[in-house]
Design a protein around this motif. Structure first.
Motif, short mmCIF file in Angstrom:
data_model
loop_
_atom_site.label_atom_id
_atom_site.label_comp_id
_atom_site.label_asym_id
_atom_site.label_seq_id
_atom_site.Cartn_x
_atom_site.Cartn_y
_atom_site.Cartn_z
N GLY A 19 -55.67 78.57 75.81
CA GLY A 19 -56.92 78.73 76.52
C GLY A 19 -56.99 77.32 77.35
O GLY A 19 -56.55 76.50 77.37
N VAL A 20 -58.08 77.70 78.28
CA VAL A 20 -58.28 76.74 79.36
C VAL A 20 -59.84 76.55 79.56
O VAL A 20 -60.37 77.67 79.93
N GLU A 21 -60.12 75.38 79.56
CA GLU A 21 -62.00 75.28 79.64
C GLU A 21 -61.90 74.65 81.06
O GLU A 21 -61.56 73.29 81.22
N GLY A 22 -62.43 75.44 82.21
CA GLY A 22 -62.53 74.76 83.55
C GLY A 22 -61.78 75.75 84.43
O GLY A 22 -61.42 76.76 84.00
N ASP A 23 -61.67 75.17 85.63
CA ASP A 23 -61.03 76.04 86.56
C ASP A 23 -59.35 76.15 86.48
O ASP A 23 -58.83 75.24 86.56
N HIS A 24 -59.08 77.19 86.23
CA HIS A 24 -57.49 77.51 85.91
C HIS A 24 -56.51 77.08 87.05
O HIS A 24 -55.62 76.93 86.81
N HIS A 25 -57.18 77.29 88.34
CA HIS A 25 -56.45 76.81 89.44
C HIS A 25 -56.06 75.50 89.47
O HIS A 25 -55.00 75.04 89.91
N ALA A 26 -56.77 74.76 88.72
CA ALA A 26 -56.72 73.43 88.82
C ALA A 26 -55.22 73.14 87.75
O ALA A 26 -54.41 71.97 88.15
N VAL A 27 -55.20 73.77 86.82
CA VAL A 27 -53.89 73.62 85.92
C VAL A 27 -52.78 73.95 87.12
O VAL A 27 -51.68 73.09 86.73
N VAL A 28 -52.80 74.87 87.75
CA VAL A 28 -51.68 75.05 88.78
C VAL A 28 -51.30 73.88 89.58
O VAL A 28 -50.12 74.00 90.10
N GLY A 29 -52.47 73.35 90.09
CA GLY A 29 -52.41 71.95 90.75
C GLY A 29 -53.32 72.08 92.05
O GLY A 29 -53.29 71.21 92.84
#
Length: 211
Positions: free
Chosen positions: A176-186
């Motif tokens: 799971g991801v809490e927040g904008d998943h795009h940010a995890v991509v970079g």
């Protein structure tokens, strides 16, 4: 139809480039020559949010000073770090380090911080130099030692901050991801849109093609 505003990405990350392209942009790429550990030491930053923002700014400024850069563009520098157990992690230095991180992270959560720095390098632009950080809580699966070993052996964890991806082989190991998943991509698209607007550019004018 309005003229397209050019974006120059100061990053070698294929995930960032793919994310921007999927969002309708077609940025040029010019990789910075920033010595990341030297920059962090020079500024004396230790908090994860400060580290990623300082590095994003350094990368954008390095490319802005490069005579080979495309002219009349917005320059974007990005950097991501993972805050976990009171430590700040970038890319693991070795397979052993990646393995140790995953053994510590499995079944737990960390916060991935992605710094963004935008420089308006257009001839008649605003001259803005602005930044921001997108922070996302990431929940990791309780993976087995065998899964960790197999994942690290692919080499993917060695190329990314935090030793994981959500858009590649590591996606199955993130629950799971809490927040904008795009940010995890970079690169956080909503944050980038805010920065672009602050620089006086309409987001849709960055789209490479519009009907």
């Amino acid at each position: 139809m309005c003229a397209v505003t050019s974006l120059l990405l100061a990053s070698a990350s294929p995930a960032r480039l793919a994310t921007l392209r999927a969002a309708g942009l077609d940025p040029a790429v010019l990789v910075s020559a920033v010595d990341e550990p030297a920059v962090v030491e020079r500024y004396g930053v230790t908090d994860a949010e400060d580290v990623c923002l300082v590095l994003a700014k350094a990368k954008a400024e390095d490319v802005a000073a490069n005579d080979e850069r495309p002219e009349d563009a917005l320059i974007l520098g990005c950097d991501s770090v993972l805050a976990f157990d009171g430590q700040v992690f970038g890319k693991p230095a070795s397979a052993q380090e990646a393995t140790e991180r995953w053994r510590a992270m499995r079944g737990r959560s960390g916060v991935l911080h992605t710094g963004h720095w935008l420089i308006d390098d257009r001839d008649e632009g605003s001259g803005a130099t602005i930044g921001g950080v997108a922070s996302v809580t990431v929940h990791f699966a309780d993976v087995s030692d065998a899964e960790i070993e197999a994942y690290v052996a692919t080499g993917e964890p060695l190329a990314v901050a935090g030793a994981f991806t959500i858009d590649g082989l590591g996606g199955a190991f993130v629950t799971g991801v809490e927040g904008d998943h795009h940010a995890v991509v970079g690169v956080s698209l909503p944050l980038l849109r805010d920065l672009v607007r602050e620089a006086g550019v309409v987001w849709t004018d960055l789209w490479a093609s519009r009907g």
